[in-house]
Design an enzyme around this catalytic site. Structure first.
Site, mmCIF file in Angstrom:
data_model
loop_
_atom_site.group_PDB
_atom_site.id
_atom_site.type_symbol
_atom_site.label_atom_id
_atom_site.label_comp_id
_atom_site.label_asym_id
_atom_site.label_seq_id
_atom_site.Cartn_x
_atom_site.Cartn_y
_atom_site.Cartn_z
ATOM 1 C CD GLN A 53 -2.975 0.989 2.276
ATOM 2 O OE1 GLN A 53 -2.843 1.649 3.299
ATOM 3 N NE2 GLN A 53 -3.983 0.148 2.077
ATOM 4 C CB CYS A 83 -4.396 7.319 5.532
ATOM 5 S SG CYS A 83 -3.623 7.510 7.154
#
Length: 322
Positions: A53, A83
């Protein structure tokens, strides 16, 4: 899952499921390109299938980082656009990119041109005052125009102003229906859902609407959930019978890392969720928390901790849970 799903965590989770796709913690393009790749991208071959990721916003840098990850053998490259931490906002990546769908689409196109492995995107349904109906559609259309192979959606908004990263995991209300509507609009696009899922029954319910589910903190805090993944979702036997066998199967890896100089606590900190609610679980956690941090702590510390848990009660509990 930064600082959580490191290589030790992933190797332990793989012991309990052959089929679950594991993801690295988010790593930045700068770290991948300029940092210690062995430390940042190192993993055990047994972890496969495993995806990396990435966090970043510059298409050229993301393409280069994706190429490096592919060369390292990762099975998928995932771009994090979900995020909400201050750290990622300062670096212009993560959830703040929900406001720049065109840029995300360009980044995906650059990554797709650089690698042959799947390129996927993880996002939120929107940020701050965005309308989730419009924001998620715009982001999805942009990344699909760039060639994204799948989209993973955390079914919450991220409030970049006013909520802490921790609060962003729980306070914004879940809206699974918004993700279901995205799937209805894009029937040929693989869509996975994330957020608030804590058990396999919930996962099965979601799979009636989407193509996949992602578990984060639920699997971390209660790793025995992974023992149910292969039987419940893939119709295959779990690799090990229970958490006790999982620890035994993990011991050779622990011994190898200890021999390399890794501290026991760096490995066992990912195991503290085992045996939840079972007689001896608290003693297990306390023993690891106090003893694994000591210099020279070895497998004897882990074995002593496990010995504090009742095998009979744990086995019965897992049968009842199933």
């Amino acid at each position: 899952m930064m600082d959580w799903t490191d290589r030790h965590c992933r190797r332990f989770h793989r012991v309990m499921s052959r089929r679950a796709l594991l993801y690295t913690e988010m790593v930045t393009t700068g770290a991948v390109i300029h940092g210690d790749r062995r430390r940042i991208l190192g993993y055990s071959p047994q972890e496969h299938p495993v995806a990396v990721q990435l966090g970043g916003s510059e298409p050229a840098d993301l393409a280069q980082a994706a190429r490096i990850a592919e060369d390292e053998g990762y099975a998928e490259v995932n771009l994090n656009v979900g995020c909400p931490s201050d750290r990622v906002q300062d670096g212009r990546f993560g959830a703040c990119l929900m406001r720049e769908p065109a840029l995300v689409g360009e980044a995906v196109a650059a990554m797709k041109a650089a690698v042959a492995v799947p390129v996927t995107v993880k996002c939120r349904i929107g940020v701050d005052e965005q309308d989730p109906e419009e924001a998620l559609d715009r982001l999805a259309d942009a990344v699909l125009s760039g060639g994204a192979d799948a989209i993973i959606v955390h079914a919450r908004k991220a409030w970049l102003q006013g909520l802490s990263p921790k609060e962003n995991r729980d306070v914004p209300p879940l809206d699974y229906g918004r993700v279901h509507r995205l799937k209805l609009r894009l029937p040929s696009t693989p869509i996975a859902i994330n957020g608030g899922l804590t058990g396999l029954d919930q996962c099965r319910e979601q799979l009636a609407h989407v193509d996949g589910v992602m578990l984060g903190r639920a699997a971390y805090h209660d790793p025995e959930l992974l023992l149910q993944v292969d039987p419940a979702l893939f119709g295959e036997a779990a690799p090990v019978a229970d958490a006790f066998e999982a620890v035994e199967a993990y011991e050779p890896y622990v011994a190898m890392r200890l021999a390399e100089g890794v501290r026991l606590s760096s490995i066992t900190r990912h195991m503290l969720g085992l045996f939840q609610g079972r007689p001896g679980a608290r003693a297990f956690r306390r023993h690891l928390a106090t003893q694994a941090v000591k210099p020279g702590a070895g497998l004897d510390v882990l074995r002593a901790a496990v010995a504090m848990v009742s095998r009979q009660d744990v086995a019965a509990g897992r049968i009842e849970a199933a």
